[in-house]
Design a protein around this motif. Structure first.
Motif, PDB file in Angstrom:
ATOM      1  N   THR A 135       5.653 -45.729 -19.760  1.00 12.11           N
ATOM      2  CA  THR A 135       4.767 -46.482 -18.641  1.00 12.11           C
ATOM      3  C   THR A 135       4.424 -47.948 -18.317  1.00 12.11           C
ATOM      4  N   ASP A 136       4.367 -48.115 -17.318  1.00 14.68           N
ATOM      5  CA  ASP A 136       3.713 -49.294 -17.091  1.00 14.68           C
ATOM      6  C   ASP A 136       2.106 -49.583 -16.366  1.00 14.68           C
ATOM      7  N   TYR A 137       1.574 -47.839 -16.756  1.00 10.78           N
ATOM      8  CA  TYR A 137       0.141 -48.153 -16.082  1.00 10.78           C
ATOM      9  C   TYR A 137      -0.040 -47.255 -15.060  1.00 10.78           C
ATOM     10  N   SER A 138       0.804 -48.912 -14.037  1.00  8.10           N
ATOM     11  CA  SER A 138       0.036 -49.609 -13.007  1.00  8.10           C
ATOM     12  C   SER A 138       1.415 -48.984 -11.651  1.00  8.10           C
ATOM     13  N   SER A 139       2.050 -48.323 -12.144  1.00  3.17           N
ATOM     14  CA  SER A 139       3.101 -47.906 -11.064  1.00  3.17           C
ATOM     15  C   SER A 139       3.591 -46.717 -11.103  1.00  3.17           C
ATOM     16  N   PHE A 140       4.750 -46.460 -12.926  1.00  2.00           N
ATOM     17  CA  PHE A 140       5.429 -45.394 -12.866  1.00  2.00           C
ATOM     18  C   PHE A 140       4.951 -44.484 -13.753  1.00  2.00           C
ATOM     19  N   ALA A 141       4.995 -43.209 -14.557  1.00  4.70           N
ATOM     20  CA  ALA A 141       5.185 -42.777 -15.609  1.00  4.70           C
ATOM     21  C   ALA A 141       6.776 -42.006 -15.920  1.00  4.70           C
ATOM     22  N   VAL A 142       7.634 -41.772 -17.090  1.00  4.51           N
ATOM     23  CA  VAL A 142       8.286 -40.941 -17.399  1.00  4.51           C
ATOM     24  C   VAL A 142       7.679 -39.800 -18.116  1.00  4.51           C
ATOM     25  N   VAL A 143       7.280 -38.486 -17.890  1.00  5.71           N
ATOM     26  CA  VAL A 143       6.727 -37.720 -18.610  1.00  5.71           C
ATOM     27  C   VAL A 143       7.839 -36.403 -18.944  1.00  5.71           C
ATOM     28  N   TYR A 144       8.483 -35.700 -20.977  1.00  6.45           N
ATOM     29  CA  TYR A 144       8.912 -34.722 -21.032  1.00  6.45           C
ATOM     30  C   TYR A 144       8.038 -33.305 -21.575  1.00  6.45           C
ATOM     31  N   ILE A 145       8.678 -32.682 -20.815  1.00 11.65           N
ATOM     32  CA  ILE A 145       8.446 -31.450 -21.406  1.00 11.65           C
ATOM     33  C   ILE A 145       9.142 -30.319 -21.754  1.00 11.65           C
ATOM     34  N   TYR A 146       8.382 -29.599 -23.098  1.00 15.79           N
ATOM     35  CA  TYR A 146       9.247 -28.428 -23.542  1.00 15.79           C
ATOM     36  C   TYR A 146       8.488 -27.343 -23.242  1.00 15.79           C
ATOM     37  N   LYS A 147       8.770 -26.749 -22.433  1.00 13.69           N
ATOM     38  CA  LYS A 147       7.785 -25.288 -22.289  1.00 13.69           C
ATOM     39  C   LYS A 147       8.370 -23.994 -22.620  1.00 13.69           C
ATOM     40  N   GLU A 148       7.533 -22.936 -22.414  1.00 12.63           N
ATOM     41  CA  GLU A 148       7.760 -21.436 -22.763  1.00 12.63           C
ATOM     42  C   GLU A 148       7.769 -20.746 -21.129  1.00 12.63           C
ATOM     43  N   LEU A 149       8.373 -20.348 -20.790  1.00 12.79           N
ATOM     44  CA  LEU A 149       7.669 -19.616 -19.095  1.00 12.79           C
ATOM     45  C   LEU A 149       8.552 -18.296 -19.788  1.00 12.79           C
ATOM     46  N   GLU A 150       7.817 -17.136 -19.337  1.00  9.89           N
ATOM     47  CA  GLU A 150       8.110 -15.575 -19.792  1.00  9.89           C
ATOM     48  C   GLU A 150       9.138 -15.443 -20.726  1.00  9.89           C
ATOM     49  N   GLY A 151       8.697 -16.101 -22.002  1.00  4.19           N
ATOM     50  CA  GLY A 151       9.186 -15.712 -23.004  1.00  4.19           C
ATOM     51  C   GLY A 151      10.880 -16.361 -23.163  1.00  4.19           C
ATOM     52  N   ALA A 152      11.241 -17.663 -22.332  1.00  5.35           N
ATOM     53  CA  ALA A 152      12.224 -18.643 -21.914  1.00  5.35           C
ATOM     54  C   ALA A 152      12.036 -20.039 -22.761  1.00  5.35           C
ATOM     55  N   LEU A 153      12.393 -20.881 -23.248  1.00  3.36           N
ATOM     56  CA  LEU A 153      12.436 -21.604 -23.443  1.00  3.36           C
ATOM     57  C   LEU A 153      13.409 -23.580 -22.771  1.00  3.36           C
ATOM     58  N   SER A 154      12.714 -23.640 -22.632  1.00  2.91           N
ATOM     59  CA  SER A 154      13.417 -25.015 -21.324  1.00  2.91           C
ATOM     60  C   SER A 154      12.854 -26.298 -22.283  1.00  2.91           C
ATOM     61  N   THR A 155      13.240 -27.107 -21.126  1.00  3.72           N
ATOM     62  CA  THR A 155      12.944 -29.022 -21.068  1.00  3.72           C
ATOM     63  C   THR A 155      13.236 -29.420 -19.072  1.00  3.72           C
ATOM     64  N   MET A 156      11.900 -30.524 -19.062  1.00  3.20           N
ATOM     65  CA  MET A 156      11.432 -30.816 -17.430  1.00  3.20           C
ATOM     66  C   MET A 156      11.305 -32.065 -18.147  1.00  3.20           C
ATOM     67  N   VAL A 157      11.973 -33.264 -17.033  1.00  2.00           N
ATOM     68  CA  VAL A 157      11.313 -34.911 -17.456  1.00  2.00           C
ATOM     69  C   VAL A 157      10.966 -34.451 -15.890  1.00  2.00           C
ATOM     70  N   GLN A 158       9.494 -35.094 -16.161  1.00  2.00           N
ATOM     71  CA  GLN A 158       9.042 -35.829 -14.626  1.00  2.00           C
ATOM     72  C   GLN A 158       8.663 -37.411 -14.536  1.00  2.00           C
ATOM     73  N   LEU A 159       8.544 -37.654 -13.269  1.00  2.00           N
ATOM     74  CA  LEU A 159       8.644 -39.244 -12.905  1.00  2.00           C
ATOM     75  C   LEU A 159       7.296 -39.182 -12.232  1.00  2.00           C
ATOM     76  N   TYR A 160       6.493 -39.623 -12.801  1.00  2.00           N
ATOM     77  CA  TYR A 160       4.782 -40.406 -12.129  1.00  2.00           C
ATOM     78  C   TYR A 160       5.408 -41.402 -11.376  1.00  2.00           C
ATOM     79  N   SER A 161       4.426 -41.212  -9.565  1.00  2.00           N
ATOM     80  CA  SER A 161       4.040 -42.602  -9.496  1.00  2.00           C
ATOM     81  C   SER A 161       3.100 -42.730  -9.175  1.00  2.00           C
ATOM     82  N   ARG A 162       2.689 -44.017  -8.779  1.00  2.00           N
ATOM     83  CA  ARG A 162       0.839 -44.252  -8.657  1.00  2.00           C
ATOM     84  C   ARG A 162       0.832 -44.350  -6.702  1.00  2.00           C
ATOM     85  N   THR A 163       2.103 -44.055  -6.706  1.00  2.00           N
ATOM     86  CA  THR A 163       2.488 -44.252  -4.677  1.00  2.00           C
ATOM     87  C   THR A 163       3.200 -43.251  -4.739  1.00  2.00           C
TER      88      THR A 163
END
Length: 205
Positions: A135-163
């Motif tokens: 992240t540079d705080y002012s414009s973007f962030a890249v977020v990594y998520i490892y999660k469990e949903l209904e017993g299944a494990l998965s990976t997600m990556v999200q792109l955050y933007s201030r705009t």
């Protein structure tokens, strides 16, 4: 024979990851982010994330995941928002708004700090491991998520933007990162804008 550096991404991935996966992935993330980027900036694996600077309104403009539920719906998803507020002990209070065909779905969750800055878990959402990997705080962030949903494990990556329009540099950081955790381009979607969840008068904390 040991595989050539960088070739591991092309090997078949197991259908179900074990809970040791996040540690292995984070070691890989740490190696990637500790090296200076194109502008000499280092990611949060090498410096402490500032929760107060990370606070405020973020648009989730793109996502990539191997979650079967996500893959079944990704072509119908719309741009969502996350309003982040720093709270006690390095935790984050996050208010999320997801536009749906039948209205705006709102979710509140607390991101609980685990160990170093920028590392969280979110029991309410089944997020076992969350990393703010860049992240540079002012414009973007890249977020990594490892999660469990209904017993299944998965990976997600999200792109955050201030705009609602992510910069080319933000998109590049996102696209450069998610292949390193085994996610291919065909699992990625750029999310269309939506006015279902009106921001009328909402101010970032």
């Amino acid at each position: 024979m040991r595989p050539a550096p960088g070739k591991w991404q092309n090997r078949p991935r197991p259908k179900r990851w074990t809970l040791r996966r996040p540690l292995a992935v984070w070691l890989q993330i740490s190696l990637l982010l500790c090296a200076p980027g194109s502008q000499g900036r280092k990611g949060p694996a090498c410096w402490s994330l500032s929760p107060s600077q990370f606070s405020g309104l973020w648009y989730v403009v793109s996502m990539v995941s191997d979650c079967k539920v996500f893959l079944g719906k990704k072509d119908h998803l719309l741009m969502s928002t996350s309003t982040v507020k720093a709270v006690a002990e390095g935790n984050l209070s996050v208010h999320m708004e997801f536009p749906r065909a039948d209205g705006c779905n709102q979710v509140d969750a607390e991101y609980l700090k685990v160990g170093s800055e920028g590392h969280f878990r979110v029991p309410a959402l089944g997020y076992l491991d969350v990393r703010i990997v860049d992240t540079d705080y002012s414009s973007f962030a890249v977020v990594y998520i490892y999660k469990e949903l209904e017993g299944a494990l998965s990976t997600m990556v999200q792109l955050y933007s201030r705009t609602q329009e992510a910069s080319p540099q933000a998109v590049k950081a996102f696209r450069d990162f998610y292949p390193t955790v085994g996610l291919p381009d065909d699992m990625m979607v750029m999310l269309p804008k939506s006015d279902v969840c009106s921001l009328g008068g909402k101010e970032a904390p």
